[in-house]
Design a protein around this motif. Structure first.
Motif, PDB file in Angstrom:
ATOM      1  N   ILE A 304      -8.678  -2.383  -2.623  1.00  0.00           N
ATOM      2  CA  ILE A 304      -9.373  -3.158  -1.601  1.00  0.00           C
ATOM      3  C   ILE A 304      -9.979  -4.388  -2.274  1.00  0.00           C
ATOM      4  N   MET A 305     -10.056  -5.469  -1.535  1.00  0.00           N
ATOM      5  CA  MET A 305     -10.521  -6.719  -2.156  1.00  0.00           C
ATOM      6  C   MET A 305     -11.769  -7.239  -1.436  1.00  0.00           C
ATOM      7  N   PRO A 306     -12.948  -6.736  -1.809  1.00  0.00           N
ATOM      8  CA  PRO A 306     -14.165  -7.209  -1.152  1.00  0.00           C
ATOM      9  C   PRO A 306     -14.372  -8.702  -1.387  1.00  0.00           C
ATOM     10  N   GLN A 307     -14.907  -9.371  -0.371  1.00  0.00           N
ATOM     11  CA  GLN A 307     -15.159 -10.802  -0.468  1.00  0.00           C
ATOM     12  C   GLN A 307     -16.203 -11.103  -1.539  1.00  0.00           C
ATOM     13  N   ALA A 308     -15.887 -12.015  -2.444  1.00  0.00           N
ATOM     14  CA  ALA A 308     -16.889 -12.459  -3.420  1.00  0.00           C
ATOM     15  C   ALA A 308     -16.901 -13.993  -3.483  1.00  0.00           C
ATOM     16  N   THR A 309     -16.237 -14.630  -2.505  1.00  0.00           N
ATOM     17  CA  THR A 309     -16.277 -16.101  -2.423  1.00  0.00           C
ATOM     18  C   THR A 309     -17.678 -16.503  -1.982  1.00  0.00           C
ATOM     19  N   PRO A 310     -18.286 -17.530  -2.608  1.00  0.00           N
ATOM     20  CA  PRO A 310     -19.615 -17.952  -2.156  1.00  0.00           C
ATOM     21  C   PRO A 310     -19.603 -18.195  -0.637  1.00  0.00           C
ATOM     22  N   ALA A 311     -20.611 -17.627   0.050  1.00  0.00           N
ATOM     23  CA  ALA A 311     -20.613 -17.642   1.518  1.00  0.00           C
ATOM     24  C   ALA A 311     -20.481 -19.065   2.083  1.00  0.00           C
ATOM     25  N   GLY A 312     -21.037 -20.059   1.396  1.00  0.00           N
ATOM     26  CA  GLY A 312     -21.015 -21.431   1.908  1.00  0.00           C
ATOM     27  C   GLY A 312     -19.621 -22.001   2.135  1.00  0.00           C
ATOM     28  N   VAL A 313     -18.632 -21.554   1.376  1.00  0.00           N
ATOM     29  CA  VAL A 313     -17.298 -22.164   1.519  1.00  0.00           C
ATOM     30  C   VAL A 313     -16.285 -21.229   2.200  1.00  0.00           C
ATOM     31  N   ARG A 314     -16.686 -19.969   2.403  1.00  0.00           N
ATOM     32  CA  ARG A 314     -15.742 -18.974   2.931  1.00  0.00           C
ATOM     33  C   ARG A 314     -15.051 -19.407   4.213  1.00  0.00           C
ATOM     34  N   ARG A 315     -15.824 -20.082   5.092  1.00  0.00           N
ATOM     35  CA  ARG A 315     -15.249 -20.458   6.387  1.00  0.00           C
ATOM     36  C   ARG A 315     -14.241 -21.604   6.265  1.00  0.00           C
TER      37      ARG A 315
END
Ligand code: SAH
Length: 370
Positions: A304-315
Motif C-alpha cells: 500500500i502506498m500512503p500519501q506522503a506528498t506535502p499537502a500543499g501540492v497534492r491537489r
C-alpha cells in the motif's frame, strides 16, 4: 467442454482461456472461490504482512501527452510545481519516522540532465539521511519517473534506488497507440522494462483497467505478459476519466462499478497466476470506493502506498478525478492507513524494505530484505 472455475483453480499453469474465464466469472460463489484461492496463495507465498511505501509526488512537470492523464503537458489548467531537495528530504524523513520501510518517488516525465541529476542527488541524500538502527541501509527507494535511457537507469540504481515502476498501461499495441500520441510507443516502453532489469532494478509494471475499447481478453494478455516478462511487482488500477483530457468524452469500457469489481478481480487473478510478486492496492481503487484499498488487500494485494506528498501540492498532482486524501496531513494518512489495515485483520510489516519475493525466489538477488 469448458472447465469449471473450481477445476481451473486446481491448476498450476494457466492459459489465456483459463484467465479469461477467471476474469469473467459472474456467479458470487465463483467470485468467492477466486478470492479465497488468491488469499491462500498470498499467505503462502508472501505472508499476511502489508508493506507500506510512502508516496511522494515530487513534480508534475511532464513532457508527455498521454491522452488519459490530467497532468499531460497540453493541459494548461495545471499549476506546475517541483519540490526542492529539502522538501523531498523532509518528506523522506517523515516516511522513515512513520515506520514505512520504503518510499516511492513519482513525478511527471522529464529526461533533461538537470532533472536526472536532481533525482540522482535526491536519492543519494535520502539513502544517506535515513540510515538508522531500524533501517541500517536507509529507506528502500522506488522510482517512478517514466521512460529514460539505460544509462540514466544505471545512474539512478548507482545512487541507491533499487525498485522501479513503469506501467505498460496495456499490452495491446492497438490500444496503446489509441491512448498515446504517436511519439510514445509500446516498443519503447517494452525496451525500457528490459533496460531496467539490466540496470539491476526490481521491476514493477501494470495496466489501467476499463480503458475505452479494452476487452477482458486484453486484460488476460496483460496478466500473461506479467508472468512471461518475469515482472517482480504489479500496480494496476481502474481507468478514471479526467475532464481536461482528450479521452474524457470517450466512454470507458466498463461503468464505474464494473471497472472497480474488475480491478479487484485482476488483483486476485494476478496473485493466482504470478504467485510470489508484490501487488499494490492502488490509490485509484480508493478514488472509486472509500474502502477500495482495503478491498484490494483482501483481493490479494500486499503493498500500500500512503500519501506522503506535502499537502500543499497534492491537489496539483491530479492524474484522474476524485483522487482521495487531498487535505489530510501525511501524519493523518499514516494513522488512517494503520487503522484500515487492522480493520481487515492484517498488519503493517515491521520495518524492512518489503522486497518482491519473486525477485529473491528467482535468484536475481541473494537477499535485500533487512
Ligand atoms: N510519469 C510517470 C508516473 C506518473 S503517472 C510514469 O509514466 O511512470 C502514474 C500512472 O498513473 C500511470 O502509469 C497511469 O497508469 C496512471 N494514470 C494516469 N492517468 C490515469 C487515469 N486517468 N486513470 C487512472 N490511472 C491513470
Amino acid at each position: 467442454m469448458n472447465n469449471s472455475i473450481a477445476e481451473i483453480l486446481q491448476k498450476s499453469a494457466f492459459d489465456k482461456t483459463d484467465i479469461v474465464a477467471l476474469l469473467s466469472a459472474k456467479a458470487p460463489e465463483d467470485g468467492n472461490k477466486i478470492k479465497r484461492r488468491a488469499h491462500d496463495i498470498l499467505i503462502d507465498q508472501c505472508g499476511p504482512a502489508v508493506h507500506c511505501r510512502g508516496l511522494v509526488e515530487f513534480s508534475n512537470h511532464c513532457v508527455n501527452d498521454c491522452r488519459y492523464c490530467g497532468i499531460r503537458k497540453s493541459n494548461p489548467a495545471v499549476h506546475r510545481y517541483f519540490l526542492s531537495k529539502d522538501e523531498l528530504l523532509s518528506a523522506a524523513l517523515f516516511c522513515a519516522e512513520a515506520g514505512y520501510g520504503s518510499i516511492v518517488l513519482q513525478s511527471g516525465e522529464r529526461r533533461d540532465e538537470p532533472f536526472i541529476a536532481f533525482v540522482e542527488d535526491a536519492v543519494a541524500a535520502i539513502k544517506r539521511e535515513t540510515v538508522s538502527a531500524r533501517l541500517p541501509r536507509g529507506l528502500g527507494v522506488t522510482l517512478c519517473v517514466g521512460e529514460q535511457t539505460e544509462e540514466t537507469y544505471k545512474r539512478f540504481f548507482a545512487a541507491g534506488a533499487h525498485r522501479y515502476l513503469l506501467r505498460i498501461e496495456t499490452t495491446s499495441p492497438a490500444l496503446f497507440a489509441a491512448i498515446h500520441p504517436a511519439s510514445q510507443t509500446i516498443t519503447t516502453r517494452m525496451e525500457c522494462l528490459g533496460s531496467l532489469k539490466r540496470a539491476g532494478f526490481q521491476v514493477g509494471t501494470g495496466v489501467m483497467i476499463g480503458l475505452p475499447g479494452q476487452t477482458v481478453e486484453d486484460l488476460a494478455d496483460d496478466i500473461l505478459f506479467f508472468r512471461s516478462g518475469d515482472i517482480d511487482m504489479i500496480g494496476m488500477g481502474p481507468y478514471i476519466p479526467h475532464n481536461q483530457t482528450p479521452m474524457a468524452s470517450i466512454e470507458p469500457a466498463f461503468v464505474k462499478n464494473k471497472a472497480f469489481e474488475l480491478a479487484l478481480r485482476m488483483i486476485s487473478v494476478c496473485r493466482i497466476v504470478c504467485r510470489d510478486v508484490n501487488i499494490a492496492s492502488t490509490t485509484a481503487l480508493q478514488a472509486l470506493e472509500p474502502d477500495g484499498r482495503e478491498l484490494g488487500l483482501e483481493a490479494g494485494a500486499n503493498i500500500i502506498m500512503p500519501q506522503a506528498t506535502p499537502a500543499g501540492v497534492r491537489r496539483h498532482y491530479l492524474l484522474y478525478e476524485g483522487k482521495p486524501c487531498l487535505d489530510e496531513s501525511a501524519g493523518q494518512c499514516r494513522s488512517c492507513i494503520e487503522q484500515r489495515i487492522k480493520s481487515i485483520g492484517r498488519e503493517i510489516a515491521a520495518d524492512g524494505w518489503g522486497d518482491s519475493r519473486h525477485f529473491r525466489n528467482w535468484g536475481k538477488i541473494a537477499s535485500t530484505t533487512i
